[in-house]
Design an enzyme around this catalytic site. Structure first.
Site, PDB file in Angstrom:
ATOM      1  N   MET A 144      29.942  14.310  29.899  1.00 21.69           N
ATOM      2  CA  MET A 144      30.049  14.208  31.356  1.00 21.69           C
ATOM      3  C   MET A 144      29.359  12.924  31.801  1.00 21.69           C
ATOM      4  SD  MET A 144      29.469  18.164  32.495  1.00 21.69           S
ATOM      5  CE  MET A 144      27.996  18.325  31.472  1.00 21.69           C
ATOM      6  N   GLN A 145      30.172  11.983  32.243  1.00 15.90           N
ATOM      7  CA  GLN A 145      29.688  10.654  32.568  1.00 15.90           C
ATOM      8  C   GLN A 145      28.608  10.704  33.637  1.00 15.90           C
ATOM      9  OE1 GLN A 145      30.636   8.317  30.726  1.00 15.90           O
ATOM     10  NE2 GLN A 145      30.141   6.402  31.709  1.00 15.90           N
ATOM     11  N   GLN A 151      32.758  10.123  22.211  1.00 14.40           N
ATOM     12  CA  GLN A 151      34.012  10.287  22.944  1.00 14.40           C
ATOM     13  C   GLN A 151      34.516   8.943  23.480  1.00 14.40           C
ATOM     14  OE1 GLN A 151      34.667  12.177  27.042  1.00 14.40           O
ATOM     15  NE2 GLN A 151      35.257  13.859  25.667  1.00 14.40           N
ATOM     16  N   GLY A 211      35.232  25.372  31.067  1.00 13.48           N
ATOM     17  CA  GLY A 211      35.432  25.467  32.510  1.00 13.48           C
ATOM     18  C   GLY A 211      34.782  26.682  33.126  1.00 13.48           C
ATOM     19  N   CYS A 229      39.395  13.354  32.017  1.00 11.00           N
ATOM     20  CA  CYS A 229      38.569  12.872  33.127  1.00 11.00           C
ATOM     21  C   CYS A 229      39.398  12.777  34.405  1.00 11.00           C
ATOM     22  CB  CYS A 229      37.973  11.508  32.804  1.00 11.00           C
ATOM     23  SG  CYS A 229      36.947  10.852  34.155  1.00 11.00           S
ATOM     24  N   HIS A 275      39.861  22.001  29.185  1.00  7.50           N
ATOM     25  CA  HIS A 275      39.254  22.338  30.476  1.00  7.50           C
ATOM     26  C   HIS A 275      40.337  23.001  31.305  1.00  7.50           C
ATOM     27  CE1 HIS A 275      36.474  21.767  33.948  1.00  7.50           C
ATOM     28  NE2 HIS A 275      37.620  21.900  34.590  1.00  7.50           N
ATOM     29  N   ARG A 305      28.836  21.582  33.038  1.00  7.25           N
ATOM     30  CA  ARG A 305      27.837  21.576  34.123  1.00  7.25           C
ATOM     31  C   ARG A 305      26.875  22.756  34.029  1.00  7.25           C
ATOM     32  NH1 ARG A 305      31.439  22.358  38.803  1.00  7.25           N
ATOM     33  NH2 ARG A 305      32.756  23.253  37.175  1.00  7.25           N
TER      34      ARG A 305
END
Length: 315
Positions: A1-2, A61, A193, A91, A161, A217
């Protein structure tokens, strides 16, 4: 996750425990071939056997659309220590999609297949190649075709996802679609997800039928979640992490950010505030802590607040 699970956060979360593997932030591939310094900026784990300091494997990645240059970069990543490459077809960021990266490629399954195939043919046989996708861009009509493109291109595993690009991160995640995809390909599929609690984990396992689950997250919002899940799977007591323990990990996180390559006081405080801003969704104490440090600009001042909150929680 950027911008979220950078090297200090990966270090911290894998120290807490419960993870079998982690993934770097995506490395964007455009028209250049990255130097060793650039690779180590995104994935310093490459310099120590592609492992975090606690010994958890870290996958590198890549995100891009130029298959040949992605292959050239992947070979360089391997030369500098990468042991596994993951391709980002998920993304949803508009800037990324505008430049033909991430989820926008799901409009063209044949292009997805070509990218995977090019990298698989270029990489040494012992280097694992995997992919991550969403259910589609605007809708889910090409979900199965894209998954098959990734599998037939030569990926050995796929993470899904369970939303489209347009759906972003808005609930619900469509876990049943992951089950459809898993039935349509002959490689292992990992579900991803909306896994924020142990109950979510059990539900996604049940609805997707997948043995593997990727936490995104949720691992940041509840840093003890993976450890809790692992304890549950091992038949052990599986309590949620107490906020008193979370505070100790936060204090370490500030130090990890300060001491990271390119780290600074500004970076460390911004990362902590970002973390608290996410965590306050689930932890009332995190909301109070966020309010207490929000306007502070010196690391020592933030450390004093963290220590005071830790003393309060210990009472």
């Amino acid at each position: 996750m950027q911008g979220l699970t950078d090297a200090p956060m990966r270090d911290l979360l894998t120290r807490i425990g419960g993870f079998d593997e982690c993934v770097s932030e995506f490395v964007r591939i455009t028209h250049t071939v990255h130097s060793r310094a650039a690779w180590l900026k995104y994935a310093p784990e490459m310099a120590r056997g592609s492992r975090t300091p606690s010994g958890i494997p870290c996958t590198v990645q890549l995100l891009g659309s130029d298959a040949a240059n992605m292959a050239a970069n992947a070979l360089e990543a391997v030369r500098f220590g990468a042991e596994k490459i993951d391709l980002n077809f998920g993304c949803p960021a508009p800037t990324v999609n505008k430049h033909q990266g991430g989820a926008v490629l799901l409009k063209e399954p044949q292009r997805v297949h070509a990218i995977v195939k090019t990298l698989r043919e270029a990489l040494p046989a012992h280097i694992l190649l995997t992919g991550k996708m969403r259910l589609g861009f605007d809708d889910k009509t090409l979900a199965l075709e894209n998954a098959q493109a990734i599998a037939e291109g030569g990926a050995c595993a796929l993470t899904v996802h369970a939303r489209t690009k347009v759906e972003g991160y808005e609930p619900p995640a469509h876990w049943a679609w992951v089950k459809k995809i898993a039935a349509a390909v002959d490689i292992p599929v990992t579900a991803n997800g909306d896994v924020f609690t142990l109950q979510d984990y059990l539900a996604i396992r049940r609805e997707s039928g997948c043995a593997g689950v990727m936490i995104g997250r949720g691992a940041v919002i509840r840093p003890g979640l993976a450890r809790q899940i692992k304890a549950y799977e091992n038949g052990e007591d599986a309590p949620e992490m107490a906020f008193a323990e979370t505070l100790q990990w936060m204090r370490l996180f500030v130090d990890l950010c300060l001491n990271a390559a390119g780290g600074s006081e500004k970076y460390a405080l911004a990362r902590l505030k970002q973390w608290l801003g996410m965590m306050k969704q689930a932890e009332p104490q995190a909301r109070d802590l966020f309010d207490a440090v929000r306007t502070l600009k010196e690391a020592d001042a933030v450390k004093r607040v963290l220590a005071a909150f830790a003393d309060k929680e210990a009472v």
